[in-house]
Design a protein around this motif. Structure first.
Motif, PDB file in Angstrom:
ATOM      1  N   THR A 253     -32.217  14.208   8.236  1.00  0.00           N
ATOM      2  CA  THR A 253     -31.478  13.261   7.398  1.00  0.00           C
ATOM      3  C   THR A 253     -30.691  13.988   6.314  1.00  0.00           C
ATOM      4  N   GLY A 254     -31.259  15.082   5.805  1.00  0.00           N
ATOM      5  CA  GLY A 254     -30.526  15.860   4.805  1.00  0.00           C
ATOM      6  C   GLY A 254     -29.271  16.491   5.375  1.00  0.00           C
ATOM      7  N   VAL A 255     -29.380  17.101   6.556  1.00  0.00           N
ATOM      8  CA  VAL A 255     -28.211  17.695   7.202  1.00  0.00           C
ATOM      9  C   VAL A 255     -27.162  16.617   7.483  1.00  0.00           C
ATOM     10  N   GLY A 256     -27.625  15.433   7.909  1.00  0.00           N
ATOM     11  CA  GLY A 256     -26.697  14.326   8.151  1.00  0.00           C
ATOM     12  C   GLY A 256     -25.930  13.948   6.906  1.00  0.00           C
ATOM     13  N   GLN A 257     -26.621  13.905   5.767  1.00  0.00           N
ATOM     14  CA  GLN A 257     -25.940  13.586   4.508  1.00  0.00           C
ATOM     15  C   GLN A 257     -24.914  14.651   4.149  1.00  0.00           C
ATOM     16  N   PHE A 258     -25.265  15.905   4.351  1.00  0.00           N
ATOM     17  CA  PHE A 258     -24.339  17.000   4.060  1.00  0.00           C
ATOM     18  C   PHE A 258     -23.069  16.874   4.901  1.00  0.00           C
ATOM     19  N   ALA A 259     -23.245  16.623   6.205  1.00  0.00           N
ATOM     20  CA  ALA A 259     -22.094  16.504   7.100  1.00  0.00           C
ATOM     21  C   ALA A 259     -21.209  15.327   6.707  1.00  0.00           C
ATOM     22  N   LEU A 260     -21.824  14.195   6.392  1.00  0.00           N
ATOM     23  CA  LEU A 260     -21.040  13.009   6.045  1.00  0.00           C
ATOM     24  C   LEU A 260     -20.256  13.209   4.751  1.00  0.00           C
ATOM     25  N   LYS A 261     -20.846  13.898   3.793  1.00  0.00           N
ATOM     26  CA  LYS A 261     -20.122  14.166   2.547  1.00  0.00           C
ATOM     27  C   LYS A 261     -18.890  15.031   2.829  1.00  0.00           C
ATOM     28  N   ARG A 262     -19.068  16.042   3.673  1.00  0.00           N
ATOM     29  CA  ARG A 262     -17.929  16.890   4.035  1.00  0.00           C
ATOM     30  C   ARG A 262     -16.841  16.055   4.716  1.00  0.00           C
ATOM     31  N   ALA A 263     -17.258  15.172   5.610  1.00  0.00           N
ATOM     32  CA  ALA A 263     -16.289  14.356   6.350  1.00  0.00           C
ATOM     33  C   ALA A 263     -15.558  13.380   5.431  1.00  0.00           C
ATOM     34  N   VAL A 264     -16.297  12.767   4.510  1.00  0.00           N
ATOM     35  CA  VAL A 264     -15.676  11.811   3.585  1.00  0.00           C
ATOM     36  C   VAL A 264     -14.665  12.527   2.689  1.00  0.00           C
ATOM     37  N   ASP A 265     -15.040  13.686   2.159  1.00  0.00           N
ATOM     38  CA  ASP A 265     -14.106  14.448   1.319  1.00  0.00           C
ATOM     39  C   ASP A 265     -12.829  14.772   2.100  1.00  0.00           C
ATOM     40  N   TYR A 266     -12.996  15.174   3.345  1.00  0.00           N
ATOM     41  CA  TYR A 266     -11.845  15.519   4.188  1.00  0.00           C
ATOM     42  C   TYR A 266     -10.984  14.288   4.465  1.00  0.00           C
ATOM     43  N   GLY A 343      -9.917  19.627  14.596  1.00  0.00           N
ATOM     44  CA  GLY A 343     -10.115  21.052  14.858  1.00  0.00           C
ATOM     45  C   GLY A 343     -10.801  21.768  13.710  1.00  0.00           C
ATOM     46  N   SER A 344     -10.606  21.281  12.497  1.00  0.00           N
ATOM     47  CA  SER A 344     -11.240  21.923  11.332  1.00  0.00           C
ATOM     48  C   SER A 344     -12.758  21.876  11.415  1.00  0.00           C
ATOM     49  N   GLY A 345     -13.277  20.860  12.087  1.00  0.00           N
ATOM     50  CA  GLY A 345     -14.725  20.732  12.197  1.00  0.00           C
ATOM     51  C   GLY A 345     -15.385  21.842  12.989  1.00  0.00           C
ATOM     52  N   PHE A 346     -14.591  22.583  13.749  1.00  0.00           N
ATOM     53  CA  PHE A 346     -15.126  23.662  14.574  1.00  0.00           C
ATOM     54  C   PHE A 346     -14.944  25.036  13.937  1.00  0.00           C
ATOM     55  N   THR A 347     -14.359  25.069  12.751  1.00  0.00           N
ATOM     56  CA  THR A 347     -14.103  26.351  12.104  1.00  0.00           C
ATOM     57  C   THR A 347     -15.278  26.766  11.221  1.00  0.00           C
ATOM     58  N   LYS A 348     -15.404  28.049  11.014  1.00  0.00           N
ATOM     59  CA  LYS A 348     -16.449  28.556  10.123  1.00  0.00           C
ATOM     60  C   LYS A 348     -16.156  28.184   8.674  1.00  0.00           C
ATOM     61  N   GLU A 349     -14.893  28.048   8.352  1.00  0.00           N
ATOM     62  CA  GLU A 349     -14.523  27.719   6.978  1.00  0.00           C
ATOM     63  C   GLU A 349     -15.147  26.407   6.516  1.00  0.00           C
ATOM     64  N   PHE A 350     -15.124  25.386   7.386  1.00  0.00           N
ATOM     65  CA  PHE A 350     -15.649  24.073   6.996  1.00  0.00           C
ATOM     66  C   PHE A 350     -17.159  23.957   7.227  1.00  0.00           C
ATOM     67  N   GLY A 351     -17.719  24.793   8.072  1.00  0.00           N
ATOM     68  CA  GLY A 351     -19.166  24.911   8.183  1.00  0.00           C
ATOM     69  C   GLY A 351     -19.899  23.685   8.663  1.00  0.00           C
ATOM     70  N   LEU A 352     -19.367  22.996   9.664  1.00  0.00           N
ATOM     71  CA  LEU A 352     -20.084  21.846  10.209  1.00  0.00           C
ATOM     72  C   LEU A 352     -20.671  22.132  11.587  1.00  0.00           C
ATOM     73  N   TYR A 353     -19.885  22.762  12.430  1.00  0.00           N
ATOM     74  CA  TYR A 353     -20.351  22.941  13.805  1.00  0.00           C
ATOM     75  C   TYR A 353     -21.589  23.830  13.866  1.00  0.00           C
ATOM     76  N   ASP A 354     -21.730  24.739  12.902  1.00  0.00           N
ATOM     77  CA  ASP A 354     -22.918  25.596  12.907  1.00  0.00           C
ATOM     78  C   ASP A 354     -24.197  24.795  12.663  1.00  0.00           C
ATOM     79  N   LEU A 355     -24.066  23.586  12.137  1.00  0.00           N
ATOM     80  CA  LEU A 355     -25.240  22.738  11.910  1.00  0.00           C
ATOM     81  C   LEU A 355     -25.564  21.854  13.106  1.00  0.00           C
ATOM     82  N   TYR A 356     -24.625  21.728  14.037  1.00  0.00           N
ATOM     83  CA  TYR A 356     -24.892  20.862  15.186  1.00  0.00           C
ATOM     84  C   TYR A 356     -26.075  21.381  15.996  1.00  0.00           C
ATOM     85  N   GLY A 357     -26.135  22.696  16.203  1.00  0.00           N
ATOM     86  CA  GLY A 357     -27.258  23.254  16.947  1.00  0.00           C
ATOM     87  C   GLY A 357     -28.591  22.972  16.290  1.00  0.00           C
ATOM     88  N   VAL A 358     -28.621  22.982  14.958  1.00  0.00           N
ATOM     89  CA  VAL A 358     -29.870  22.728  14.229  1.00  0.00           C
ATOM     90  C   VAL A 358     -30.375  21.309  14.487  1.00  0.00           C
TER      91      VAL A 358
END
Length: 387
Positions: A253-266, A343-358
């Protein structure tokens, strides 16, 4: 019913907000890409007194419970710092020792664990005994007042850095047991003992924690190494497995909140047509709103499971539901956020896709979605078993 956190609980939840100013998601990702423990962060957490949340004050802890540990994990993960080593050590091992170890064992391990001077791993899974614990073949054979441990364990998190392993082994053969749950014992095994070897398992996505196979060849143990009672380890096993489900749920749930905050800001900044932010479009809003709703629902069930555990009430039903709901919600939140970011979601700069595996891992481990649903169907709803 009171859904308000106490002032102390709110401070624990917000600890992740504070520490992320020093150790953020980029820091976590650096160690994840090297598959190394983030040493400075772990040392800071130990110094701040958060490793011993579930340990009584008499042994160097805070004297709190599963609820506070779950909030601690959520607070870190919602800042992009999901730490699996907090699952196997401070939650599963130290929490169990605090409840069931002898006084001498508590004195031996808990103060060192709270200070971070000793680290622990948990070893139950075997190549042919993952979902079905009854099939484990690792055996600690009695030799007078001592035991000789032989066998193999697999997918043991951070076995390379652990000073001790909490090992679940047979102390009776199947034919000698009075029941299917009789004859299992939990041991604290010194990882420096002769007869222990380990092999690393390569994982396909970046994580700071590493996975290992362990091999035990006549490893000497004594009665002083037994947690609880000899042959009665199954009786206390779920006092470590239910917390495992709860803490993993909080991570998701914490990782989900982190991802959603990134998405909302974007979505509030990104413009494609008519100088309008893409966040104004329902095709973008609704998936994020659904994901947020499911994260909130899963968080409430996780807190209910933690509360039940802290009240010494049966926690299996809530723990299994929380783990199932949180893994699914976490996956959807990260996936929806990646989709919003294109496409930004797959970049290391935005740091989201690295959390999908987790979060995707948590649908399968430490107990898979199908077995959680089996438990709910069989033990909660009263439907028959197929196995």
């Amino acid at each position: 019913m009171n859904f308000e956190l106490s002032q102390e609980q709110q401070m624990i939840l917000e600890y992740g907000d504070r520490i992320s100013k020093k150790f953020d998601h980029r820091y976590w990702k650096t160690y994840a890409e090297r598959a190394e423990t983030p040493h400075e962060l772990y040392a800071q957490i130990a110094e701040d007194g958060y490793l011993g949340l579930m340990v009584p004050e008499a042994y160097g802890g805070s004297g709190l419970g599963m609820t506070e540990m779950a909030l601690f994990m959520e607070g870190l993960a919602r800042n992009g710092i999901p730490l699996l080593n907090l699952v196997v050590g401070p939650t599963m091992t130290m929490g169990l020792l605090a409840k069931h170890a002898s006084e001498s064992m508590k004195q031996r391990f808990l103060p060192q664990g709270c200070s971070g001077k000793q680290k622990f791993c948990f070893a139950i899974t075997e190549p042919n005994a993952g979902t079905n614990t009854m099939e484990i073949t690792s055996v600690a054979k009695k030799d007078g007042n001592k035991f000789l441990l032989n066998g193999q364990k697999i997918y043991i998190t951070d076995a390379n850095t652990a000073d001790y392993a909490l090992v679940f082994a047979r102390t009776k053969n199947k034919g000698e047991s009075a029941s299917k749950t009789d004859g299992f014992t939990l041991f604290m095994v010194d990882m420096k003992q002769p007869g222990i070897s380990k092999t690393r398992i390569s994982i396909s996505f970046p994580m700071p924690e590493s996975q290992w196979q362990l091999f035990f060849d006549n490893v000497p143990l004594s009665l002083d190494d037994v947690v609880g009672e000899v042959d009665k380890g199954f009786n206390i096993l779920f006092d470590t497995l239910n917390p495992e489900r709860i803490i993993v749920a909080s991570l998701c749930t914490g990782v989900g909140q982190f991802a959603l905050k990134r998405a909302v800001d974007y979505a509030n900044e990104r413009k494609v047509f008519r100088d309008t932010p893409i966040g104004a479009y329902q095709g973008v809003q609704h998936p994020l709103a659904i994901a947020r709703s499911e994260i909130e629902l899963a968080t409430l069930m996780t807190l209910k499971a933690a509360w039940a555990f802290d009240q010494n009430l049966p926690a299996g039903e809530f723990s299994n539901i929380a783990k199932y709901a949180s893994a699914e919600a976490g996956i959807k939140a990260v996936d929806s956020s990646i989709q919003v970011m294109g496409g930004s979601g797959f970049t290391k700069e935005f740091g989201l896709y690295d959390l999908y595996g987790v979060v995707r891992l948590m649908r399968t481990a430490p107990v898979n979605r199908e077995m959680l649903l089996n438990y709910i169907a069989n033990h909660v709803m009263g439907l028959p078993r197929s196995y």
